[in-house]
Write a protein that holds these residues in place. Structure first.
Motif, mmCIF file in Angstrom:
data_model
loop_
_atom_site.group_PDB
_atom_site.id
_atom_site.type_symbol
_atom_site.label_atom_id
_atom_site.label_comp_id
_atom_site.label_asym_id
_atom_site.label_seq_id
_atom_site.Cartn_x
_atom_site.Cartn_y
_atom_site.Cartn_z
ATOM 1 N N LEU A 102 35.034 2.820 -11.923
ATOM 2 C CA LEU A 102 36.158 3.622 -11.071
ATOM 3 C C LEU A 102 36.026 4.553 -10.278
ATOM 4 O O LEU A 102 36.679 3.849 -9.153
ATOM 5 N N LYS A 103 34.375 4.949 -9.800
ATOM 6 C CA LYS A 103 34.261 5.817 -8.651
ATOM 7 C C LYS A 103 34.331 5.058 -7.774
ATOM 8 O O LYS A 103 34.730 5.305 -6.897
ATOM 9 N N LEU A 105 34.624 1.643 -7.331
ATOM 10 C CA LEU A 105 35.997 0.719 -6.927
ATOM 11 C C LEU A 105 36.671 2.039 -6.005
ATOM 12 O O LEU A 105 37.429 1.613 -5.172
ATOM 13 N N ASN A 106 36.675 3.193 -6.308
ATOM 14 C CA ASN A 106 37.333 4.211 -5.357
ATOM 15 C C ASN A 106 36.789 4.261 -4.515
ATOM 16 O O ASN A 106 37.619 4.271 -3.548
ATOM 17 N N SER A 107 35.624 4.024 -4.099
ATOM 18 C CA SER A 107 35.258 4.567 -2.627
ATOM 19 C C SER A 107 35.204 3.186 -1.852
ATOM 20 O O SER A 107 35.647 3.494 -0.989
ATOM 21 N N LEU A 109 37.983 1.428 -2.160
ATOM 22 C CA LEU A 109 39.348 1.480 -1.933
ATOM 23 C C LEU A 109 40.045 2.614 -0.528
ATOM 24 O O LEU A 109 40.672 2.553 0.157
ATOM 25 N N ILE A 110 39.360 3.515 -0.861
ATOM 26 C CA ILE A 110 39.411 4.337 1.023
ATOM 27 C C ILE A 110 39.127 4.287 2.123
ATOM 28 O O ILE A 110 40.059 4.541 2.416
ATOM 29 N N LYS A 112 39.214 1.219 2.693
ATOM 30 C CA LYS A 112 40.082 -0.230 2.449
ATOM 31 C C LYS A 112 41.120 0.922 3.236
ATOM 32 O O LYS A 112 42.604 0.296 4.070
ATOM 33 N N ARG A 113 41.957 1.400 3.223
ATOM 34 C CA ARG A 113 43.085 2.396 3.110
ATOM 35 C C ARG A 113 42.972 3.017 4.550
ATOM 36 O O ARG A 113 44.054 3.597 5.021
ATOM 37 N N TYR A 233 31.643 8.400 4.313
ATOM 38 C CA TYR A 233 32.009 7.451 2.970
ATOM 39 C C TYR A 233 30.800 7.190 2.165
ATOM 40 O O TYR A 233 29.398 6.674 3.147
#
Length: 461
Positions: A102-103, A105-107, A109-110, A112-113, A233
């Motif tokens: 999850l960590k 994937l969250n990296s 997503l951050i 990509k956002r 990042y």
């Protein structure tokens, strides 16, 4: 599985230590990148690969003896769910792995956002954002703040640095090591691998900039200016890289005379590590190096005696052969037939089981397909005595196991003074029961758990 994981940790630790000791400070960045990725792949695959080799030839002959009676103990205790620590640990491992996934994937997503203006700059996709961040690359895109775009132009040194990350596909390396960290987060070597890979990527990017005849000192000042600004990042290559000292040292270092030699010896390092941690399987010799002897084996019967009859028979044999004449011996035999509730040695050994007594009726023992002689024969034929060397001692062990209600072997335990002999006896017993279903023991027609013990002795001559 745990053994494989340990081997991966040891292999990867050895290879990253060799990298830091011999290769990191050499100006052969492309080769170092190849070595790091290859070392990761080698360390993960080597323990999973099995190679078959010939067993070492034995120095002498040996004999395996099986005692007459396979000792039997009926498990009449009620089924209890024992807490399985191994399963519990695997559940914890899975939960932590899920958290790391999850960590990661969250990296992604951050990144990509991040919102901004998309432009095509020298045939490369660039996102210009209003956020205050240092230039970095991820996958096929360069991200930077709008203050780096002056008159629709990006500082050529900054662009060349990030362009190098894109064209050499450094993000692929980072995603690969991040995936390994998610799966095997308990391996500390992977964290050092990631740090080494990122550092080497920055060396490669700096080299691409300095090849265009930019002044080294001015380029270093540009890097220092970037240290105090922006945000880093995960899974990215930021121009504001924190390992500045190493970069500055490598910019001014010249190629060593040992560079070629270190390249030559580094490949054998991988091969040696592969050989150390690959699984070796010895081919079984169709002619065993030992003889198997079953002492006083009685013909197998379709209807096996009850556990009570077995114990009484063994007691009578003791009386006849050993001429037990004193009361202490009589007391011992009586305790064997009907052990005391708390002081019995059987109670101490098997606290959750009880021996079949006269009160236990209609018990039928478990049956191995083909009979117990077939089991003994299989154990003897699969036993690998070559690992015992030239020992002349008589070795003995007890193989204790449970046949559950489904006819499957479980709770296998081997006890003896020689650990190698114990391990080989256990391995031979497991092979003899591969794909085998016993006919489970029954009491009053109902399948029950049953504990058996198979004594095994080996002599050399």
């Amino acid at each position: 599985m745990i053994l494989i994981l340990i081997k991966i940790i040891l292999c990867s630790s050895l290879l990253i230590a060799l990298y830091y000791a011999f290769l990191e400070k050499e100006k052969m960045y492309q080769f170092n990148r190849f070595f790091l990725i290859s070392a990761l792949i080698f360390s993960c695959l080597a323990p999973l690969i099995s190679i078959k080799t010939e067993s070492p030839k034995p120095t002498g002959n040996s004999r395996i003896f099986f005692e007459n009676a396979t000792q039997q103990v009926l498990d009449l205790s009620q089924k209890e769910e024992n807490f399985n620590w191994i399963n519990f640990m695997w559940i914890i491992y899975g939960l932590v792995t899920f958290i790391f996934l999850l960590k990661a994937l969250n990296s992604i997503l951050i990144i990509k956002r991040i919102k901004g203006k998309k432009i095509l700059y020298h045939n490369h996709q660039v996102i210009v954002t209003k956020d205050q961040l240092s230039p970095f690359t991820f996958w096929k895109t360069i991200y930077l703040s709008e203050n780096y775009l002056v008159d629709n132009t990006i500082d050529s040194r900054v662009f060349l640095h990030e362009k190098s990350h894109l064209e050499q596909k450094h993000s692929v390396d980072l995603l690969f090591i991040e995936f390994l960290k998610v799966i095997m987060w308990c391996n500390p070597a992977f964290y050092f691998f990631k740090k080494a890979i990122i550092t080497n990527h920055e060396f490669l990017a700096d080299e691409a900039v300095l090849k265009n005849d930019f002044n080294i000192k001015e380029y270093q000042e540009l890097i220092l200016d970037e240290i105090i600004s922006g945000q880093n990042y995960n899974l990215t290559h930021t121009f504001n890289f924190n390992n500045t000292k190493k970069r500055f040292i490598m910019m001014n270092r010249k190629k060593s005379k040992l560079t070629g030699f270190k390249k030559v010896i580094s490949i054998p390092m991988l091969i040696v590590a592969f050989g150390l941690f690959v699984q070796k399987i010895y081919a079984n010799d169709p002619k065993p190096n030992h003889e198997s002897i079953i002492q006083k084996t009685e013909p197998e019967k379709t209807q096996q005696p009850t556990a009570f009859q077995q114990i009484v028979g063994d007691t009578k044999e003791l009386l006849e052969n050993k001429m037990v004449n004193n009361t202490n011996d009589e007391k011992m035999i009586a305790d064997t037939i009907r052990p005391k509730s708390k002081s019995s040695s059987q109670e101490t050994t098997l606290p959750k089981q009880e021996i079949a007594t006269a009160d236990t009726e209609n018990i039928i023992n478990p049956v191995y397909p083909g009979g117990m002689n077939q089991l003994r024969s299989k154990v003897a034929n699969t036993f690998d005595g070559s690992k015992l060397g030239s020992s002349k001692a008589t070795l003995r062990t007890d193989i204790e196991y449970v046949i559950n209600e489904e006819g499957t072997v479980e709770h296998l335990m081997v006890t003896g003074d020689n650990e190698i002999f114990n391990n080989e006896a256990k391995a031979a017993f497991i092979k003899a029961n591969e794909g085998i279903k016993w006919q489970p023991a029954t009491k009053d027609g109902v399948a029950v758990r049953y504990t058996l013990r198979l004594p095994l002795t080996m002599t050399f001559h």
